[in-house]
Design a protein around this motif. Structure first.
Motif, PDB file in Angstrom:
ATOM      1  N   HIS A   1       0.018   5.707  -7.913  1.00 41.99           N
ATOM      2  CA  HIS A   1       0.483   4.845  -9.005  1.00 41.99           C
ATOM      3  C   HIS A   1       2.005   4.783  -8.942  1.00 41.99           C
ATOM      4  O   HIS A   1       2.718   5.325  -9.775  1.00 41.99           O
ATOM      5  CB  HIS A   1       0.012   5.390 -10.354  1.00 41.99           C
ATOM      6  CG  HIS A   1      -1.449   5.282 -10.547  1.00 41.99           C
ATOM      7  ND1 HIS A   1      -2.087   4.086 -10.737  1.00 41.99           N
ATOM      8  CD2 HIS A   1      -2.415   6.221 -10.538  1.00 41.99           C
ATOM      9  CE1 HIS A   1      -3.371   4.286 -10.859  1.00 41.99           C
ATOM     10  NE2 HIS A   1      -3.595   5.581 -10.737  1.00 41.99           N
ATOM     11  N   ASP A   2       2.489   4.145  -7.910  1.00 39.90           N
ATOM     12  CA  ASP A   2       3.917   4.087  -7.647  1.00 39.90           C
ATOM     13  C   ASP A   2       4.271   2.646  -7.283  1.00 39.90           C
ATOM     14  O   ASP A   2       3.607   2.037  -6.448  1.00 39.90           O
ATOM     15  CB  ASP A   2       4.245   5.028  -6.485  1.00 39.90           C
ATOM     16  CG  ASP A   2       5.722   5.140  -6.203  1.00 39.90           C
ATOM     17  OD1 ASP A   2       6.510   4.765  -7.075  1.00 39.90           O
ATOM     18  OD2 ASP A   2       6.073   5.615  -5.117  1.00 39.90           O
ATOM     19  N   PRO A   3       5.285   2.076  -7.891  1.00 39.69           N
ATOM     20  CA  PRO A   3       5.629   0.677  -7.605  1.00 39.69           C
ATOM     21  C   PRO A   3       6.435   0.500  -6.317  1.00 39.69           C
ATOM     22  O   PRO A   3       7.027  -0.548  -6.114  1.00 39.69           O
ATOM     23  CB  PRO A   3       6.442   0.277  -8.823  1.00 39.69           C
ATOM     24  CG  PRO A   3       7.089   1.536  -9.268  1.00 39.69           C
ATOM     25  CD  PRO A   3       6.078   2.621  -8.987  1.00 39.69           C
ATOM     26  N   GLN A   4       6.465   1.495  -5.459  1.00 47.69           N
ATOM     27  CA  GLN A   4       7.295   1.423  -4.256  1.00 47.69           C
ATOM     28  C   GLN A   4       6.853   0.301  -3.321  1.00 47.69           C
ATOM     29  O   GLN A   4       7.684  -0.410  -2.773  1.00 47.69           O
ATOM     30  CB  GLN A   4       7.252   2.763  -3.514  1.00 47.69           C
ATOM     31  CG  GLN A   4       8.081   2.792  -2.256  1.00 47.69           C
ATOM     32  CD  GLN A   4       9.561   2.643  -2.527  1.00 47.69           C
ATOM     33  OE1 GLN A   4      10.054   3.111  -3.535  1.00 47.69           O
ATOM     34  NE2 GLN A   4      10.272   1.996  -1.644  1.00 47.69           N
TER      35      GLN A   4
ATOM     36  N   ALA B   1       5.290  -2.479  -4.057  1.00 46.37           N
ATOM     37  CA  ALA B   1       5.675  -3.771  -4.643  1.00 46.37           C
ATOM     38  C   ALA B   1       7.179  -3.995  -4.496  1.00 46.37           C
ATOM     39  O   ALA B   1       7.621  -5.108  -4.203  1.00 46.37           O
ATOM     40  CB  ALA B   1       5.269  -3.825  -6.104  1.00 46.37           C
ATOM     41  N   GLY B   2       7.959  -2.942  -4.663  1.00 44.49           N
ATOM     42  CA  GLY B   2       9.405  -3.054  -4.479  1.00 44.49           C
ATOM     43  C   GLY B   2       9.778  -3.377  -3.048  1.00 44.49           C
ATOM     44  O   GLY B   2      10.693  -4.164  -2.789  1.00 44.49           O
ATOM     45  N   GLN B   3       9.067  -2.765  -2.111  1.00 41.92           N
ATOM     46  CA  GLN B   3       9.318  -3.083  -0.702  1.00 41.92           C
ATOM     47  C   GLN B   3       8.936  -4.519  -0.393  1.00 41.92           C
ATOM     48  O   GLN B   3       9.596  -5.178   0.414  1.00 41.92           O
ATOM     49  CB  GLN B   3       8.530  -2.134   0.196  1.00 41.92           C
ATOM     50  CG  GLN B   3       9.099  -0.753   0.253  1.00 41.92           C
ATOM     51  CD  GLN B   3       8.258   0.156   1.126  1.00 41.92           C
ATOM     52  OE1 GLN B   3       7.085  -0.084   1.382  1.00 41.92           O
ATOM     53  NE2 GLN B   3       8.867   1.238   1.577  1.00 41.92           N
ATOM     54  N   ALA B   4       7.875  -5.002  -1.015  1.00 38.79           N
ATOM     55  CA  ALA B   4       7.470  -6.400  -0.792  1.00 38.79           C
ATOM     56  C   ALA B   4       8.545  -7.360  -1.318  1.00 38.79           C
ATOM     57  O   ALA B   4       8.869  -8.350  -0.667  1.00 38.79           O
ATOM     58  CB  ALA B   4       6.137  -6.674  -1.479  1.00 38.79           C
TER      59      ALA B   4
ATOM     60  N   ARG C   1      -5.359  -3.470  -7.427  1.00 35.10           N
ATOM     61  CA  ARG C   1      -5.268  -4.803  -6.814  1.00 35.10           C
ATOM     62  C   ARG C   1      -3.816  -5.172  -6.531  1.00 35.10           C
ATOM     63  O   ARG C   1      -3.518  -5.783  -5.509  1.00 35.10           O
ATOM     64  CB  ARG C   1      -5.898  -5.855  -7.730  1.00 35.10           C
ATOM     65  CG  ARG C   1      -7.351  -5.675  -7.963  1.00 35.10           C
ATOM     66  CD  ARG C   1      -8.150  -6.094  -6.761  1.00 35.10           C
ATOM     67  NE  ARG C   1      -9.561  -5.951  -7.053  1.00 35.10           N
ATOM     68  CZ  ARG C   1     -10.428  -5.348  -6.269  1.00 35.10           C
ATOM     69  NH1 ARG C   1     -10.031  -4.833  -5.135  1.00 35.10           N
ATOM     70  NH2 ARG C   1     -11.683  -5.249  -6.594  1.00 35.10           N
ATOM     71  N   LEU C   2      -2.911  -4.813  -7.440  1.00 40.97           N
ATOM     72  CA  LEU C   2      -1.501  -5.118  -7.219  1.00 40.97           C
ATOM     73  C   LEU C   2      -0.951  -4.372  -6.008  1.00 40.97           C
ATOM     74  O   LEU C   2      -0.143  -4.904  -5.252  1.00 40.97           O
ATOM     75  CB  LEU C   2      -0.683  -4.787  -8.464  1.00 40.97           C
ATOM     76  CG  LEU C   2      -0.872  -5.720  -9.647  1.00 40.97           C
ATOM     77  CD1 LEU C   2      -0.105  -5.213 -10.854  1.00 40.97           C
ATOM     78  CD2 LEU C   2      -0.457  -7.131  -9.301  1.00 40.97           C
TER      79      LEU C   2
END
Length: 84
Positions: free
Chosen positions: A67-70, A72-75, A18-19
């Motif tokens: 499963h990579d926070p990329q 979210a980081g781009q957002a 969801r994130l």
């Protein structure tokens, strides 16, 4: 034993999925704002956002589902950039 572990981690995997979806939508909204500022048209902003979502959904399915926070980081970075 593995059934219990799967039941406990299912909620975590669902939350991270969801994130990632929220990050993708946040990026699309930020792209819409940036394109609207550059092009001066709400339609151009909407088309830019839809183009981004279509490309990510079709060509980068393995990347969006990782499963990579990329994303979210781009957002977060996109929000900082669109604020200026």
């Amino acid at each position: 034993m593995s059934g219990r572990v799967r039941m406990r981690t299912r909620g975590v995997c669902s939350l991270s999925s969801r994130l990632r979806q929220v990050g993708l939508i946040a990026l699309a909204i930020e792209i819409a704002f940036a394109v609207r500022i550059l092009a001066g048209s709400l339609l151009a902003g909407a088309m830019g956002a839809l183009w981004f979502v279509a490309l990510m959904s079709h060509n980068a399915t393995h990347y969006v589902g990782a499963h990579d926070p990329q994303i979210a980081g781009q957002a977060i970075g996109g929000r900082a950039s669109s604020g200026f």
